[in-house]
Design an enzyme around this catalytic site. Structure first.
Site, mmCIF file in Angstrom:
data_model
loop_
_atom_site.group_PDB
_atom_site.id
_atom_site.type_symbol
_atom_site.label_atom_id
_atom_site.label_comp_id
_atom_site.label_asym_id
_atom_site.label_seq_id
_atom_site.Cartn_x
_atom_site.Cartn_y
_atom_site.Cartn_z
ATOM 1 N N ILE A 1 0.839 -1.201 0.000
ATOM 2 C CA ILE A 1 0.000 0.000 0.000
ATOM 3 C C ILE A 1 0.872 1.249 0.000
ATOM 4 C CG2 ILE A 1 -1.701 1.336 1.297
ATOM 5 C CD1 ILE A 1 -2.802 -1.379 2.324
ATOM 6 N N SER B 1 -4.362 2.377 8.460
ATOM 7 C CA SER B 1 -3.819 1.072 8.842
ATOM 8 C C SER B 1 -4.614 0.473 9.999
ATOM 9 C CB SER B 1 -2.339 1.210 9.195
ATOM 10 O OG SER B 1 -1.766 -0.035 9.437
ATOM 11 N N ARG B 2 -4.229 0.751 11.213
ATOM 12 C CA ARG B 2 -4.923 0.252 12.397
ATOM 13 C C ARG B 2 -5.007 1.370 13.428
ATOM 14 N NH1 ARG B 2 -6.500 -3.200 9.613
ATOM 15 N NH2 ARG B 2 -6.374 -5.473 9.880
ATOM 16 N N ASP C 1 -9.057 6.654 9.030
ATOM 17 C CA ASP C 1 -10.153 5.752 8.664
ATOM 18 C C ASP C 1 -10.349 4.675 9.719
ATOM 19 O OD1 ASP C 1 -12.125 4.803 6.735
ATOM 20 O OD2 ASP C 1 -10.762 3.123 6.336
ATOM 21 N N GLU D 1 -13.675 -0.088 17.423
ATOM 22 C CA GLU D 1 -14.637 0.110 16.341
ATOM 23 C C GLU D 1 -15.868 -0.766 16.569
ATOM 24 O OE1 GLU D 1 -11.193 1.130 13.000
ATOM 25 O OE2 GLU D 1 -12.208 -0.819 12.961
ATOM 26 N N HIS E 1 -13.868 3.280 8.702
ATOM 27 C CA HIS E 1 -13.131 2.099 8.233
ATOM 28 C C HIS E 1 -13.650 1.620 6.871
ATOM 29 C CE1 HIS E 1 -10.463 -1.315 9.937
ATOM 30 N NE2 HIS E 1 -10.375 -1.295 8.613
#
Length: 324
Positions: free
Chosen positions: A161, A238-239, A263, A268, A287
């Protein structure tokens, strides 16, 4: 016929064709499984040889109670939801789907950056609220707008990515630097590999592209934020746990960081008390970087292909092998 259980297909199944998976075995589909309820997870897995999961965790206790389980297919790239040590101990194969969303996530990373620097969403909203029609001038802007040319983009991590994001940045005539915990061989004089400290100190935009590990959790914290420019833009596709959200919220509110566009968040769906929700210049999406139709279609196709390969006696995309 092999018994297959899909624990959480909601994110994919509304507009995709699942018939190909049904042709592989006796399938039971669940839209959602309570991720905090081990008993529910165990009951749903009971008797299944094959389990497909997206975000539902399968820990050591669940694995130890699932006597028929032989294979776990992760519908995604990250494998932090699976206890890999326990799976290996119980001779359970685990596969994932690497790189399926590289193009989509790179595209979305730039969508976040362009939103921060171009403010398209804000000004579209203001025009529809009659700010333009009632104004005296042919133009107006409500927040600062910035060019990307000659700005420095720093990529933390340089996998598939990040490499695509680098190429997009180069097309915008940005200076591109990256840090990777293992040095990478690179081509092109437009790209530079640097230390993490140098990246933090020199970058106008910092984008996170590392997986979540004990070493990367809270990678962005008070210490690393203090090394960054106060005008810097931080991007995270990413996270969520890579970022200490309280520290970043404080930095935004104290003008020690210009903007965060993320994002992902630590928990979550996002919790109402998440400090980022009240932070200045904070852009949050739910996300969705991975979620274009074409990307989800590819994810499902590779998930099924992984399973078919396993059932034929071979293995591809094994996470167990990658961990060794």
């Amino acid at each position: 016929m092999v018994k297959i259980v899909l624990l959480d297909g909601y994110e994919l199944n509304d507009d995709l064709d699942w018939d190909k998976l049904r042709s592989v075995g006796d399938c039971t589909f669940y839209d959602r499984t309570n991720t905090a309820n081990e008993k529910e997870i165990i009951n749903r897995i009971d008797g299944a040889e094959i389990v497909i999961t997206h975000k539902t965790p399968i820990n050591d206790y669940v694995i130890s109670q699932s006597k028929n389980l032989k294979y776990i297919g992760i519908m995604g790239t990250g494998y932090d939801v699976i206890d890999l040590e326990s799976a290996s101990k119980h001779n359970i194969e685990v596969t994932n789907v690497p790189t399926y969303a590289s193009d989509a996530v790179a595209q979305f990373t730039f969508s976040l950056l362009l939103e921060v620097t171009g403010q398209v969403g804000l000004h579209n909203q203001l025009v529809h609220q009659d700010h333009w029609s009632q104004g005296p001038d042919f133009t107006f802007w409500d927040k600062p707008l910035y060019e990307l040319k000659d700005k420095t983009l720093g990529l933390i991590g340089y996998g598939h990515i990040a490499q695509k994001v680098a190429k997009l940045a180069h097309a915008f005539e940005m200076n591109v630097v990256f840090y990777n915990h293992r040095p990478k061989k690179i081509k092109g004089n437009w790209l530079k590999q640097v230390s993490l400290d140098e990246l933090l100190k020199t970058s106008d935009v910092i984008s996170l592209h590392v997986i979540q590990t004990p070493q990367t959790i809270n990678l962005i914290n008070k210490t690393t934020l203090a090394k960054m420019k106060s005008t810097a833009i931080l991007l995270n596709t990413s996270r969520g746990k890579l970022v200490n959200e309280s520290d970043v919220a404080d930095a935004l509110n104290q003008d020690q960081l210009y903007a965060l566009a993320t994002d992902v968040v630590t928990k979550e769906p996002i919790q109402k008390n998440n400090p980022l929700l009240k932070a200045k210049n904070c852009y949050i999406t739910p996300h969705i970087a991975w979620a274009p139709f074409e990307t989800r279609e590819r994810l499902l196709s590779i998930t099924i292909s992984n399973l078919q390969t396993y059932l034929s006696g071979s293995i591809v995309n094994s996470v167990i092998e990658r961990k060794k």
